[in-house]
Design a protein around this motif. Structure first.
Motif, short mmCIF file in Angstrom:
data_model
loop_
_atom_site.label_atom_id
_atom_site.label_comp_id
_atom_site.label_asym_id
_atom_site.label_seq_id
_atom_site.Cartn_x
_atom_site.Cartn_y
_atom_site.Cartn_z
N GLN A 63 0.84 -1.19 0.00
CA GLN A 63 0.00 0.00 0.00
C GLN A 63 0.87 1.24 0.00
N ASP B 76 -5.03 2.50 -2.05
CA ASP B 76 -4.87 1.07 -2.22
C ASP B 76 -4.18 0.80 -3.55
N TYR B 77 -2.96 0.38 -3.46
CA TYR B 77 -2.07 0.30 -4.61
C TYR B 77 -1.05 -0.79 -4.34
N TYR C 167 -0.53 -2.17 -9.84
CA TYR C 167 -1.93 -2.60 -9.82
C TYR C 167 -2.70 -1.74 -8.82
N VAL D 158 -5.93 -0.96 -6.69
CA VAL D 158 -7.04 -1.69 -6.09
C VAL D 158 -8.21 -0.72 -5.97
N LYS E 186 -11.51 -1.46 -1.12
CA LYS E 186 -11.30 -2.92 -1.13
C LYS E 186 -10.13 -3.32 -0.24
N THR F 284 -6.16 -4.40 0.75
CA THR F 284 -5.39 -5.56 0.33
C THR F 284 -5.68 -6.70 1.29
N PHE G 82 -9.55 -11.14 -7.89
CA PHE G 82 -9.54 -10.01 -6.97
C PHE G 82 -9.53 -8.73 -7.78
N PRO G 83 -10.29 -7.75 -7.46
CA PRO G 83 -11.33 -7.69 -6.44
C PRO G 83 -12.62 -8.25 -6.94
#
Length: 170
Positions: free
Chosen positions: A46, A52-53, A131, A133, A137, A139, A169-170
């Motif tokens: 993160q 959220d990454y 990526y 997120v 959501k 991780t 995911f997700p």
């Protein structure tokens, strides 16, 4: 409508057609390109500034390549042959010149980001390491991370979906 107004709307329509054609081209590639399964692991789960990454490292990130100071180095393009072993594709050969794949092999392009002096390997990025997120959501906890990627006609990898413990995911 004035002549200037017609040109304006013609320009807007041309831009819209270009963007739709470009998006359609990439969607067709994504749907019809071969799908490869790679084993992955999160490197940076993160980022406080981006939310959220994830930065993802793959089993094909570190490759053996014959060192050539005249050709190699940071930012240099590299060709990598991938071959399926068990469930996952692994890097079997890498070179600065384009390689000829044999049946069952896939040729992809990457960029050298660092040399690993301790192992004698090169670290390669393929453009699928980041990526994002969806917000909220987070991780989740997982034991196994797998990533499905597609290969474009230009030998570039495109991230299709992330699988955590076998579930999308997700």
């Amino acid at each position: 409508m004035s002549r200037t107004g017609k040109w304006f709307w013609a320009l807007v329509a041309a831009q819209l057609c270009f963007l739709l054609a470009w998006a359609g081209y990439h969607e067709v590639l994504r749907q019809h390109a071969p799908v490869l399964l790679l084993k992955a692991r999160p490197v940076d789960p993160q980022d406080l500034l981006r939310g959220d990454y994830m930065t993802i490292a793959y089993n094909i990130t570190e490759v053996d390549v014959v060192p050539n100071p005249a050709q190699g180095g940071f930012g240099r393009g590299i060709w990598v042959l991938l071959e399926k072993r068990d469930r996952y594709y692994v890097a079997t050969q890498a070179a600065y010149e384009k390689l000829a794949p044999m049946p069952g092999q896939v040729l992809v392009r990457g960029t050298i980001t660092a040399g690993l002096r301790s192992t004698g390997k090169e670290r390669v990025e393929y453009g699928i390491e980041k990526y994002f997120v969806p917000e909220g959501k987070g991780t989740p906890r997982f034991n196994l991370m797998e990533v499905e990627v597609t290969v474009s006609p230009t030998h570039r990898l495109n991230l299709k979906r992330v699988l955590l413990d076998g579930k999308a995911f997700p």
